[in-house]
Design a protein around this motif. Structure first.
Motif, PDB file in Angstrom:
ATOM      1  N   HIS A 117       7.366 -84.640 -45.505  1.00  0.00           N
ATOM      2  CA  HIS A 117       7.435 -85.870 -44.704  1.00  0.00           C
ATOM      3  C   HIS A 117       8.835 -86.478 -44.796  1.00  0.00           C
ATOM      4  O   HIS A 117       9.005 -87.661 -45.130  1.00  0.00           O
ATOM      5  N   ASP A 150      -0.009 -87.441 -45.649  1.00  0.00           N
ATOM      6  CA  ASP A 150      -1.161 -87.398 -44.731  1.00  0.00           C
ATOM      7  C   ASP A 150      -2.488 -87.558 -45.481  1.00  0.00           C
ATOM      8  O   ASP A 150      -3.416 -88.207 -44.984  1.00  0.00           O
ATOM      9  N   HIS A 195       6.104 -88.649 -37.001  1.00  0.00           N
ATOM     10  CA  HIS A 195       5.943 -87.950 -38.283  1.00  0.00           C
ATOM     11  C   HIS A 195       6.856 -88.625 -39.299  1.00  0.00           C
ATOM     12  O   HIS A 195       8.074 -88.687 -39.083  1.00  0.00           O
ATOM     13  N   GLU A 231       3.585 -94.172 -40.031  1.00  0.00           N
ATOM     14  CA  GLU A 231       3.193 -93.581 -41.318  1.00  0.00           C
ATOM     15  C   GLU A 231       3.913 -94.245 -42.484  1.00  0.00           C
ATOM     16  O   GLU A 231       3.324 -94.452 -43.549  1.00  0.00           O
TER      17      GLU A 231
HETATM   18 ZN   LIG Z   1       1.979 -87.272 -41.552  1.00  0.00          ZN
END
Ligand SMILES: [Zn+2]
Length: 254
Positions: free
Chosen positions: A30, A39, A165, A170
């Motif tokens: 990441h 995740d 991403h 996130e």
């Molecule tokens: Zn992710």
């Protein structure tokens, strides 16, 4: 109900229309500023929030989160662990088969990793063919950020309008639950989404899109945005599970 905490006779005693939830995530790179387990940590938090809702603690069975995902497109960055795509298909099929053997009927993969979306859809599609003589089975997959929730409309400070991403969304969620694992995100340069022949779907690996490994704008992430994003997406998953609970056990409509 948490499968990890139950005895087999307790599972045996459940009504067979009890929905079985399989959370599926990943362990993959990441970017430079977030951990490999991102995740799985984020989906774990969404499932945790949903699983403590009283009606679900009584009526839905949650399997433990499967952290090994389909992440071959991230394998240029070390530390990424991936089940090869066909192994991944078999693994998800096996999870369904194990419960079907004991008579359970309603299955929901709740997904927290983009690379699991295509194989997950393939599995629910194939499972229906495999058990084609059965009209009482329900196979669903839902990626939590694709259930309709629009965090940027709930909190106007949120600038991205879609999931990237290791991005604003996130990174904000990680700042909300595990800020000590986020490294200097304020200094990370934006990697734009671009337009890869949309609306066609283009095959890709991460180096096609991003050298550092993120897509989107992590520098504007905040914990407050993360709380909004968790709230929106946990509500979406809860709404889906309510529909699964309300299903009459035969109809196409749900
Ligand atoms: Zn992710």
């Amino acid at each position: 109900m948490l499968l990890t905490d139950m005895t087999w006779p307790a599972v045996q005693a459940l009504p067979r229309e009890t929905p079985i939830v399989f959370p599926i995530a990943a362990l993959e790179q990441h970017g430079h500023h977030m951990p490999l387990f991102t995740d799985s940590l984020l989906l774990g938090e969404i499932v945790r929030r949903v699983s403590v809702v009283e009606r679900f603690t009584e009526q839905v069975l949650f399997a433990p989160l499967q952290w090994l995902g389909n992440s071959d497109h991230h394998l240029d960055m070390p530390g990424t662990l991936s089940a090869p795509p066909r192994v991944y298909l078999d693994m998800l099929h096996g999870s369904l088969d194990n419960f079907i053997q004991h008579g359970f009927q309603r299955f929901v993969f709740v997904n927290g990793h983009g690379g699991n979306d295509t194989p997950g859809k393939q599995v629910v599609f194939e499972a229906r063919q495999k058990y084609r003589s059965r009209a009482d089975l329900l196979f669903l997959i839902a990626t939590y950020w694709s259930l309709g929730g629009q965090p940027h409309q709930v909190n106007p400070n949120i600038q991205q309008d879609r999931m990237g991403h290791a991005c604003e969304w996130e990174t904000s969620m990680m700042l909300c639950i595990r800020p000590e694992l986020v490294l200097n995100h304020e200094q990370v340069a934006e990697v734009p989404f671009g337009n890869p022949f949309e609306p066609a779907s283009r095959g890709w690996i991460m180096p096609d899109r991003s050298e550092p490994g993120h897509i989107g704008n992590p520098s504007i992430a905040t914990a407050e945005k993360g709380e909004t994003i968790f709230t929106v997406f946990a509500q979406d998953v809860a709404k889906l599970l309510d529909r699964v609970l309300a299903w009459d056990g035969r109809s196409w409509n749900g």
